[in-house]
Design an enzyme around this catalytic site. Structure first.
Site, PDB file in Angstrom:
ATOM      1  N   HIS A 191       0.836  -1.203   0.000  1.00 20.11           N
ATOM      2  CA  HIS A 191       0.000   0.000   0.000  1.00 20.11           C
ATOM      3  C   HIS A 191       0.866   1.246   0.000  1.00 20.11           C
ATOM      4  CE1 HIS A 191       0.782  -0.769   4.285  1.00 20.11           C
ATOM      5  NE2 HIS A 191       0.534   0.521   4.516  1.00 20.11           N
TER       6      HIS A 191
ATOM      7  N   HIS B  24       0.525   5.473   0.818  1.00 14.39           N
ATOM      8  CA  HIS B  24      -0.260   6.550   1.402  1.00 14.39           C
ATOM      9  C   HIS B  24      -0.213   7.720   0.430  1.00 14.39           C
ATOM     10  CE1 HIS B  24      -0.465   4.600   5.375  1.00 14.39           C
ATOM     11  NE2 HIS B  24       0.691   4.082   4.976  1.00 14.39           N
TER      12      HIS B  24
END
Length: 134
Positions: free
Chosen positions: A99, A101
Site C-alpha cells: 500500500h 499513502h
C-alpha cells in the site's frame, strides 16, 4: 495466515470510504483520520510489498496513484501530493499488503511528512559500491 485487512476491504467484508476503484486497484480514506484527505492506495491482488508485487499490478497501482494525485491537484485545489510507502517490518510496514499513502498537500499546511534522518555511516562512494547494479 491471518486475514489481511486490505483483502477483506477488497472483498467487501469490511467497509471503507472509497475514493477510486477500478478492476485492479482501490483507493480509500485512511481510517486513522490523522490528516485530512489521507488516502491508502492498494492493488486488489494480495502481495505483501513492492518486493513481491507482479509488474502488471505495480503498473496499475502507479497509474491509479497518478490519476488520484492529478484529481487532488486539478479538481480539489491541492498544491501537491506526498506518496509514502514502507516495505517489510524493518522499514515500518504495519499492514502486510502492499500500500501507498497518498497525502494531498497545500502550501503552508504545516505538515512535516519527511522524517529527519541523520544516521549515515558510509561515504557516498562506499554506498555506491554497495548498491550499484551491475
Amino acid at each position: 495466515m491471518d486475514k489481511c485487512i486490505f483483502c477483506e476491504i477488497v472483498k467487501g467484508n469490511l467497509s471503507c470510504y472509497k475514493i477510486y476503484e477500478d478492476d485492479e486497484t482501490l483507493v480509500f480514506l485512511s481510517p486513522g483520520q490523522d490528516v485530512d484527505g489521507h488516502m491508502v492506495a492498494i492493488p486488489k491482488l494480495h502481495c505483501k510489498s513492492i518486493l513481491d508485487c507482479p509488474e502488471s499490478a505495480m503498473h496499475s497501482l502507479m497509474n491509479t496513484m497518478q490519476t488520484v494525485s492529478r484529481h487532488c491537484v486539478e479538481a480539489c485545489a491541492y498544491d501537491g501530493i506526498n506518496l509514502l510507502n514502507a516495505n517489510e517490518t524493518s522499514a515500518g510496514q504495519s499492514v502486510n499488503h502492499l500500500h501507498f499513502h497518498i497525502i494531498p498537500r497545500r502550501s503552508g499546511d504545516g505538515l512535516d511528512a519527511w522524517p529527519a534522518m541523520h544516521n549515515h555511516k558510509y561515504t557516498l562512494e562506499e554506498m555506491q559500491k554497495r548498491l550499484e547494479m551491475r
